[in-house]
Design an enzyme around this catalytic site. Structure first.
Site, PDB file in Angstrom:
ATOM      1  N   HIS A  20       0.847  -1.211   0.000  1.00 21.56           N
ATOM      2  CA  HIS A  20       0.000   0.000   0.000  1.00 21.56           C
ATOM      3  C   HIS A  20       0.879   1.256   0.000  1.00 21.56           C
ATOM      4  CE1 HIS A  20      -3.078  -2.658   2.280  1.00 21.56           C
ATOM      5  NE2 HIS A  20      -3.621  -2.392   1.103  1.00 21.56           N
ATOM      6  N   ARG A  93      -2.058  -5.745  -8.283  1.00 24.16           N
ATOM      7  CA  ARG A  93      -0.925  -6.641  -8.012  1.00 24.16           C
ATOM      8  C   ARG A  93      -0.780  -7.699  -9.092  1.00 24.16           C
ATOM      9  NH1 ARG A  93      -3.223  -7.954  -2.232  1.00 24.16           N
ATOM     10  NH2 ARG A  93      -4.950  -8.034  -3.673  1.00 24.16           N
TER      11      ARG A  93
END
Ligand code: PNS
Length: 167
Positions: A20, A93
């Protein structure tokens, strides 16, 4: 005078991970202001309280002067209007993220056509990383200190009453 552009990076951040932080750093380099906004969802039990999740994010992002952390509840697009922002940042991702993110982005566009979702691809070294994976590895005694910032590691130990793990 050019108006300042604010983007919102929403998520559960339960807890914030190095993945993050990587996305926030890249987004902060693109916009005047980045709001990292932690979802308070009364229907879903989070591991950490909303205050803890915000505190961990604030601490982890304190090196980024144009980043602020707050929380929201309800519809994300309503929150963006309240923040006077039209940009949602989400991290990607792997291909497996795409279907969920695509649905989220299209739903938000349906609700608010003027709001744009922008995706930032993670670094390869974070492609396997998620808050749930961190909690699971920690729970079973695995090393997570390289996956989360020190403040999160400390709170994981406090939350699950575990002494410092040997490396
Ligand atoms: O970190 P997460 O859990 O993947 O983040 C999901 C989040 C917070 C972006 C999403 O659940 C959200 O925006 N929730 C707010 C409610 C909402 O607006 N729902 C409509 C879009 S489907």
């Amino acid at each position: 005078m050019r108006r300042s552009i604010k983007a919102v990076y929403p998520g559960s951040f339960d807890p914030i991970t190095n993945g993050h932080i990587y996305i926030a750093e890249r987004a902060a380099a693109l916009f005047d202001e980045l709001m990292v906004s932690v979802l308070l969802n009364p229907q879903k039990k989070a591991t950490f309280s909303i205050d803890d999740r915000q505190a961990m994010a604030r601490e982890a992002l304190s090196h980024l002067p144009n980043v602020k952390v707050n929380s929201f509840t309800g519809l994300l697009v309503d929150f963006l209007r309240q923040e006077h922002s039209r940009i949602i940042i989400r991290g990607l991702r792997a291909l497996s993220d795409f279907e969920y993110e695509f649905q989220l982005a299209l739903m938000n566009r349906q609700l608010a056509p003027d709001i744009e979702t922008l995706f930032i691809v993670t670094d390869a070294k974070y492609s396997y990383l998620s808050s749930s994976v961190v909690k699971e590895i920690f729970h079973f005694g695995g090393p997570v200190h390289e996956m989360v910032p020190p403040g999160v590691y400390r709170r994981l130990r406090e939350r699950f009453a575990r002494p410092t793990m040997q490396i």
